[in-house]
Design a protein around this motif. Sequence first.
Motif, short mmCIF file in Angstrom:
data_model
loop_
_atom_site.label_atom_id
_atom_site.label_comp_id
_atom_site.label_asym_id
_atom_site.label_seq_id
_atom_site.Cartn_x
_atom_site.Cartn_y
_atom_site.Cartn_z
N PRO A 183 0.79 -1.37 -0.27
CA PRO A 183 0.12 -0.28 0.14
C PRO A 183 0.44 1.26 -0.48
O PRO A 183 0.63 1.82 1.35
CB PRO A 183 -0.66 0.27 1.05
CG PRO A 183 0.25 -1.15 1.86
CD PRO A 183 0.99 -2.21 1.21
N LYS A 184 1.33 1.33 -1.17
CA LYS A 184 1.96 2.73 -1.22
C LYS A 184 1.90 3.77 -2.00
O LYS A 184 0.88 3.77 -2.56
CB LYS A 184 3.60 2.49 -1.97
CG LYS A 184 4.79 1.60 -1.34
CD LYS A 184 5.25 0.97 -2.01
CE LYS A 184 6.02 0.06 -3.38
NZ LYS A 184 7.20 -0.35 -3.50
N ASP A 185 1.86 4.74 -1.50
CA ASP A 185 1.25 6.24 -2.46
C ASP A 185 2.38 6.86 -3.88
O ASP A 185 1.44 6.98 -5.13
CB ASP A 185 1.22 7.53 -1.38
CG ASP A 185 0.97 7.15 -0.57
OD1 ASP A 185 -0.24 6.32 -0.20
OD2 ASP A 185 1.11 7.95 0.14
N TYR A 186 3.57 5.86 -4.04
CA TYR A 186 3.96 6.62 -5.38
C TYR A 186 4.88 4.92 -5.76
O TYR A 186 5.37 3.66 -4.90
CB TYR A 186 5.28 6.79 -4.89
CG TYR A 186 4.65 8.91 -4.53
CD1 TYR A 186 4.74 9.45 -5.51
CD2 TYR A 186 4.46 9.12 -2.84
CE1 TYR A 186 4.02 11.29 -4.71
CE2 TYR A 186 4.24 10.19 -2.54
CZ TYR A 186 3.71 11.33 -3.64
OH TYR A 186 3.34 12.60 -2.99
N LEU A 187 4.23 4.40 -7.15
CA LEU A 187 4.87 3.15 -7.14
C LEU A 187 5.85 3.46 -8.26
O LEU A 187 6.14 3.78 -8.88
CB LEU A 187 3.84 2.85 -7.80
CG LEU A 187 2.55 2.15 -7.30
CD1 LEU A 187 1.24 2.03 -8.67
CD2 LEU A 187 2.26 1.94 -5.81
N SER A 188 7.10 2.89 -7.81
CA SER A 188 8.09 3.31 -9.05
C SER A 188 7.65 2.04 -10.67
O SER A 188 6.18 1.18 -10.79
CB SER A 188 9.31 1.46 -8.82
OG SER A 188 8.54 0.37 -8.33
#
Length: 259
Positions: A5-10
């Motif tokens: 659940p990350k706000d920024y995706l690689s």
Amino acid sequence: MAILPKDYLSINDVADYFNHLGYEYDLSISRDRYRLNKDIYDLIMQNKISAVFYFFDGSNFNAAYYYVKHDDAYKLLIQNDAYIDVIFYDRVYRYDNGMKPDLSKDGKYIINKSHYINFEDIYIAKVELDKLLKIDTTQDAEKSQQLIDQLENELAQVKAQLDDQQQAPQRTRAQTDETNTDKKLIAMLAILLAKQSNTFRIGDRPNATQINEQVLNLTMQIVDELGMNENDTLGLKANTDKISKAVQAYADMFKLSKD
């Protein structure tokens, strides 16, 4: 593969995000990697999503995600996997604390020393992908919470029944049958959650660890809200193994893999 659940995706996270929705990007295949990079590049140039990078200069105030400028930097970074030096006057996308910048006051910041970034430093905000694909994460969260509430109530009842049976000096055949029914109920509730939300599923099997973690979180929330004694919640804090064994016991019945 599940996405944290990350706000920024690689870029690799973006591939998992799309694959989760039915797209097919295998980044171990160069053709698919190039196709994903080009698709992201096209979406950026159409202003449908933004490419950002993280920069921290020692000041918590300036720690932020910054837009990559709308020029050939996109192509160098995303299509060619090149390194670029980001010494430029650029706009803040979000500060580290999640706050949006006030474009009339502090929306810009001078990065005045060499700071090289490449393909691996590029992030896409998950909220933009959700918006692009019209994914209502709020509704999913509410549905998951309702299912968690239901599971917590059912598991509490099952736990009470199991505790009563364990305290009996001897178990009759009827009690044994009831225990097996309880295990079957745990397995069915776990399968119900897995069908409703990918968070509670690994492959075709319920994710016992995630289910137990959500039950624990809900238990502690109730303890805090109602001022309950934590002794009243004993038995609800470590049930991963119990859920896993219940699912395993009835894997053949529910046609689940045993991996």
